[in-house]
Design an enzyme around this catalytic site. Structure first.
Site, PDB file in Angstrom:
ATOM      1  N   ARG A 125       0.536  -0.901   0.182  1.00 43.49           N
ATOM      2  CA  ARG A 125       0.066  -0.107  -0.096  1.00 43.49           C
ATOM      3  C   ARG A 125       0.860   1.383  -0.429  1.00 43.49           C
ATOM      4  NH1 ARG A 125      -3.405   3.122   4.232  1.00 43.49           N
ATOM      5  NH2 ARG A 125      -4.901   3.960   3.021  1.00 43.49           N
ATOM      6  N   HIS A 159       0.600   4.119  -3.187  1.00 44.87           N
ATOM      7  CA  HIS A 159       0.305   5.558  -2.012  1.00 44.87           C
ATOM      8  C   HIS A 159       0.804   6.605  -2.796  1.00 44.87           C
ATOM      9  CE1 HIS A 159      -3.432   5.447   0.978  1.00 44.87           C
ATOM     10  NE2 HIS A 159      -3.712   4.426  -0.551  1.00 44.87           N
ATOM     11  N   ASN A 200      -3.583   9.066   4.571  1.00 39.32           N
ATOM     12  CA  ASN A 200      -2.193   8.583   4.416  1.00 39.32           C
ATOM     13  C   ASN A 200      -2.334   8.485   6.367  1.00 39.32           C
ATOM     14  OD1 ASN A 200      -1.410   8.008   2.649  1.00 39.32           O
ATOM     15  ND2 ASN A 200      -0.380   9.611   1.684  1.00 39.32           N
ATOM     16  N   HIS A 255      -5.682  -5.772  -2.336  1.00 39.61           N
ATOM     17  CA  HIS A 255      -6.697  -5.654  -0.647  1.00 39.61           C
ATOM     18  C   HIS A 255      -7.120  -7.708  -0.692  1.00 39.61           C
ATOM     19  CE1 HIS A 255      -8.677  -1.612  -1.322  1.00 39.61           C
ATOM     20  NE2 HIS A 255      -7.098  -1.478  -1.152  1.00 39.61           N
TER      21      HIS A 255
END
Length: 318
Positions: free
Chosen positions: A62, A66, A94, A193
């Site tokens: 992740r 990001h 975040n 996910h």
């Protein structure tokens, strides 16, 4: 004569490689002479981290996502805020959410000890993300390297560029298209996910307000995520195998057991339904497409050549 031709071909090939580096193309062999043990150092650091806490495989994946979605894969997400600098760590998507920075710090220290001032934090993060997936049973891929580190970051870009858990399918497709990733890339990358946890605040609207959710699953999730309070209570994004990288995430979507609103949007009588069904029954297709999409995502606007820098400490510019 043949020898001369072969030598000429080799020279041409080396020239092409040099041009590729100058033109901003990444190469899997970028550090082969300057830091030959890089990949084993990163793998060792990730192995220790995942053995300590399996969730870290998801956290680092992740973190890479990001990073790449905010001005490219340039390590900008790793920069700490200071009195005179506002980074991305406290942007809305975040704050209290992205994690694993200390894993990258530890790996960076090991890399610096072996190859001082040579390997970027951006490349370490790209390799660590791949290794985290592999260590949780997922597919592998060859990571192109040669990224350099940003000397700036953008909290506003992090707030505006990262897709949110309440996004509709059209918003998801648009968000990824802005990064030259198509709808198929978006759907397969959402398969990340299959590992990791989400906070109650991220999935509360889906389990209380949406109708495209299995009622027993909604009830089960409501037990640890009240309608108010408990924002930081955690639940697995994949209720079947939350620490194994597999295609169960897509099976959950077909059963209307996606945790986030944005997850279930991928299977909600829309354009991605057929692909979700395919991945739910064909783990090999998911693995292959995921690997290709990860390489594609890793190519978003890297800094190369003399742009940026090789940070010595991933948390601050040199």
């Amino acid at each position: 004569m043949a020898t001369t031709c072969n030598g000429f071909v080799v020279l041409c090939f080396l020239s092409l490689l040099a041009c590729a580096a100058i033109n901003g193309q990444l190469s899997p062999t970028f550090y082969s002479s300057t830091c030959p043990n890089l990949q084993s150092i990163v793998r060792s650091g990730m192995t220790q981290a995942v053995n300590r806490e399996r969730r870290l495989g998801a956290s680092i994946l992740r973190l890479f996502f990001h990073d790449c979605f905010v001005n490219g894969c340039d390590g900008s997400i790793l920069l700490d805020d200071t009195a005179t600098f506002t980074g991305e760590k406290n942007a809305m998507p975040n704050a209290n959410s992205v994690r694993g920075f200390e894993v990258i710090d530890t790996i960076k220290s090991s890399v610096e000890a072996a190859c001082p001032a040579t390997v970027s934090c951006a490349d370490i993060l790209a390799l660590a993300a791949r290794d985290g997936v592999v260590l949780l049973g997922g597919t592998t891929w060859t990571v192109p390297l040669g990224r350099r580190d940003a000397t700036t970051a953008s909290q506003s870009a992090a707030n505006s560029n990262l897709p949110g858990p309440g996004f509709s399918l059209s918003q998801l497709i648009s968000s990824f298209a802005n990064k030259n990733l198509n709808a198929r890339d978006m759907t397969v990358l959402s398969g990340g996910h299959t590992i990791g946890l989400a906070r109650c605040v991220s999935f509360r609207p889906h389990i209380y307000n949406d109708t495209n959710i299995d009622p027993s699953f909604a009830s089960q999730r409501q037990q640890s995520c009240p309608s108010s309070g408990g924002d930081n209570n955690l639940a697995p994004l994949d209720l079947q195998t939350p620490t194994t990288f597999d295609n169960k995430y897509f099976q959950n979507l077909v059963a209307h057991r996606g945790l986030l609103h944005s997850d279930q949007e991928l299977f909600n009588n829309g354009s991605q339904d057929a692909l979700v069904r395919q991945y739910s029954t064909n783990d090999a297709a998911f693995a292959s497409d995921f690997a290709a999409a990860m390489v594609k995502m890793g190519n978003i606007s890297p800094l190369t050549g003399t742009s940026g820098e090789i940070r010595l400490n991933c948390r601050k510019v040199n």
